[in-house]
Design a protein around this motif. Structure first.
Motif, short mmCIF file in Angstrom:
data_model
loop_
_atom_site.label_atom_id
_atom_site.label_comp_id
_atom_site.label_asym_id
_atom_site.label_seq_id
_atom_site.Cartn_x
_atom_site.Cartn_y
_atom_site.Cartn_z
N PHE A 28 33.92 45.27 15.02
CA PHE A 28 34.62 46.54 14.90
C PHE A 28 35.31 46.66 13.55
N GLU A 29 35.26 47.86 13.02
CA GLU A 29 35.99 48.14 11.78
C GLU A 29 36.37 49.61 11.76
N PHE A 30 37.43 49.92 11.01
CA PHE A 30 37.85 51.31 10.89
C PHE A 30 37.01 51.98 9.81
N SER A 31 36.32 53.01 10.23
CA SER A 31 35.51 53.79 9.30
C SER A 31 36.37 54.76 8.52
N TRP A 32 37.42 55.22 9.16
CA TRP A 32 38.41 56.03 8.46
C TRP A 32 39.76 55.85 9.14
N PRO A 58 36.50 62.66 8.70
CA PRO A 58 35.33 63.11 7.94
C PRO A 58 34.01 62.46 8.34
N GLN A 59 34.07 61.26 8.90
CA GLN A 59 32.83 60.56 9.25
C GLN A 59 32.36 60.84 10.67
N LEU A 60 33.15 61.58 11.45
CA LEU A 60 32.83 61.75 12.87
C LEU A 60 31.47 62.39 13.07
N ALA A 61 31.22 63.49 12.39
CA ALA A 61 29.95 64.21 12.57
C ALA A 61 28.77 63.33 12.16
N GLN A 62 28.94 62.57 11.07
CA GLN A 62 27.84 61.72 10.60
C GLN A 62 27.57 60.59 11.58
N HIS A 63 28.62 59.98 12.13
CA HIS A 63 28.44 58.92 13.11
C HIS A 63 27.73 59.46 14.36
N ARG A 64 28.08 60.67 14.77
CA ARG A 64 27.42 61.26 15.95
C ARG A 64 25.94 61.47 15.68
N PHE A 112 31.47 54.28 18.87
CA PHE A 112 32.73 54.35 18.12
C PHE A 112 33.77 55.14 18.90
N PHE A 113 35.00 54.93 18.50
CA PHE A 113 36.14 55.64 19.06
C PHE A 113 36.79 56.44 17.95
N SER A 114 37.37 57.56 18.30
CA SER A 114 38.06 58.35 17.29
C SER A 114 39.30 58.99 17.87
N ARG A 115 40.31 59.13 17.01
CA ARG A 115 41.46 59.96 17.30
C ARG A 115 41.43 61.07 16.26
N GLY A 116 41.28 62.30 16.71
CA GLY A 116 41.17 63.40 15.77
C GLY A 116 39.76 63.47 15.20
N GLU A 150 47.90 53.46 12.90
CA GLU A 150 49.19 54.13 12.69
C GLU A 150 49.04 55.53 12.13
N ASP A 151 47.81 55.94 11.80
CA ASP A 151 47.56 57.27 11.26
C ASP A 151 47.32 58.28 12.39
N GLY A 152 47.42 59.55 12.04
CA GLY A 152 47.14 60.60 13.01
C GLY A 152 45.67 60.75 13.31
N LYS A 153 44.81 60.31 12.39
CA LYS A 153 43.38 60.39 12.58
C LYS A 153 42.75 59.06 12.19
N TRP A 154 41.83 58.59 13.02
CA TRP A 154 41.14 57.35 12.70
C TRP A 154 39.83 57.25 13.48
#
Length: 429
Positions: free
Chosen positions: A370-374, A402-408, A395-399, A378-382
């Motif tokens: 696991f790694e943070f892609s963005w 920018p990479q969410l659409a590409q990962h999907r 993957f998991f996301s909060r908010g 502690e951030d509002g989006k990750w």
């Protein structure tokens, strides 16, 4: 094609999603066509999807509740807050159902299925013949025997459950939640917003261990602690203190005594297969279906009740998610109108708690890297990405970073490639 036959049957009491509705099946519903048992999200989704994809035959939709089909995720959020009224969570209006020419039977639990005679028997003795049967009866909340019969113990599965829980959760009320899964934690976050004193009792050290990573589990628990929720992990309720018809306190295995005004039992759900005993269908953690959601000749199952073969993961899966209800319904409607593509959804769920939406795509395992892609926790989006041998597993996301659409897109493309390879090899169930 006959129009929808919907008869008003308020009898002095109208249902929360419009007028209570009842249809006399043996007088007004023509036998044959497609009969959908279960006015759930998947049930109404299949019925409307069939019309959208060109099916012109008779469609009958049977529901056990005296309400129009409605959405369940808001029960633990907007319904508890009082911001969502009945019409806000309805999945279709009476007019939309009528325009789609769907015959509707409400307040009519199914009692048995006869696949030899192609007949469904309702609890009141009515018999409905079918050409194709679709089972969409979903699941029911599990209970615990020590809580049976008390008037302040609630499970959360139906509109009536949500209304009753909302009625009891005034400011200062003490709520004990037995079970720290998604529903339990969502209710905890909603109740805190109402000024309720919340205690969660969870038998494991890591809630949602089968859904999220240990790091995310600890982060999620910290959000609840920060909002004042009291958490008892690695603990179970061993006994209750009784005050007349109510539970007054919970004795926990860690020695704690938790005073309560209301108890929510949230320990998962069991597929509603009791009415299918003796039908000849294979029942194993739901209705066993193949990669086309087929349980037997001219019988299909969809949504929470379906234990289906996933051709990409090459194993059986029963997915209790809202997205599976929607996607499975659309896939089945397409299958029944000519598509031959197997059902191979990308697993997806979300949860709304406090000021965040946590989303999960795909299936990740603890052995994944696991790694943070963005962003960062502690951030509002990750976005936290899981990979195995370099390949994206989920993957998991909060908010919406920018990479969410590409990962999907990457995950969907990976599924399409895997499905094509599987079909080429002839691996089917």
């Amino acid at each position: 094609m006959a129009g929808a036959a919907i008869a008003q049957g308020c009898a002095g009491s109208c249902g929360p999603l419009g007028a209570r509705m009842m249809l006399t099946a043996n007088q007004e519903t023509r036998p044959g066509g497609i009969v959908v048992v279960g006015a759930s999200a998947s049930g109404i989704g299949v019925a409307l999807g069939l019309r959208a994809h060109g099916y012109a035959g008779t469609i009958t939709l049977i529901g056990d509740e005296l309400t129009l089909p409605y959405d369940r995720p808001p029960l633990s959020k907007g319904v508890l807050w009082g911001t969502h009224v009945a019409e806000d969570i309805a999945l279709a209006t009476a007019e939309e159902i009528s325009e789609a020419q769907i015959d509707l039977i409400l307040g009519a639990p199914a009692s048995s299925l006869d696949i030899e005679r192609k007949r469904i028997v309702l609890a009141d003795g009515q018999q409905i013949e079918y050409e194709t049967a679709i089972i969409a009866t979903g699941a029911s909340s599990r209970t615990l025997p020590q809580f049976d019969g008390f008037d302040n113990v609630i499970t959360l599965r139906t509109w009536d459950d949500g209304v009753e829980l909302q009625r009891r959760l005034g400011a200062g009320a003490r709520l004990g939640i037995v079970g720290g899964g998604l529903i339990g934690l969502e209710v905890a976050s909603s109740a805190v917003r109402l000024g309720v004193d919340v205690t969660v009792v969870e038998p494991t050290a890591q809630p949602l261990a089968n859904r999220i990573t240990p790091v995310l589990s600890e982060w999620l628990l910290q959000q609840h602690r920060d909002h004042g929720v009291k958490l008892h992990l690695n603990a179970v309720c061993t006994d209750v203190v009784v005050d007349g018809p109510s539970v007054a306190a919970l004795h926990l295995s860690d020695g704690s005594l938790v005073p309560v005004d209301v108890v929510l039992v949230s320990v998962g759900a069991a597929p509603n297969v009791g009415w299918l005993e003796g039908s000849g269908l294979e029942l194993d953690n739901g209705v066993v279906v193949d990669q086309f959601q087929r349980a037997a000749e001219d019988v299909y199952a969809v949504g929470d009740i379906a234990n289906g073969y996933h051709p990409v993961y090459q194993r059986r899966m029963r997915m209790e998610t809202r997205s599976n209800a929607t996607e499975g319904a659309d896939h089945l409607a397409r299958t029944l109108t000519g598509s031959t593509k197997p059902y191979a959804p990308v697993p997806f769920f979300w949860t709304d708690q406090y000021d965040f939406k946590l989303q999960s795509f795909g299936l990740v395992a603890m052995e994944d890297a696991f790694e943070f892609s963005w962003g960062a926790l502690e951030d509002g989006k990750w976005g936290l990405v899981g990979r195995r041998d370099g390949a994206l597993t989920g993957f998991f996301s909060r908010g919406f970073g920018p990479q969410l659409a590409q990962h999907r897109r990457d995950l969907n493309d990976s599924f399409e490639r895997s499905l094509e390879q599987t079909l080429t090899k002839g691996v089917v169930q």
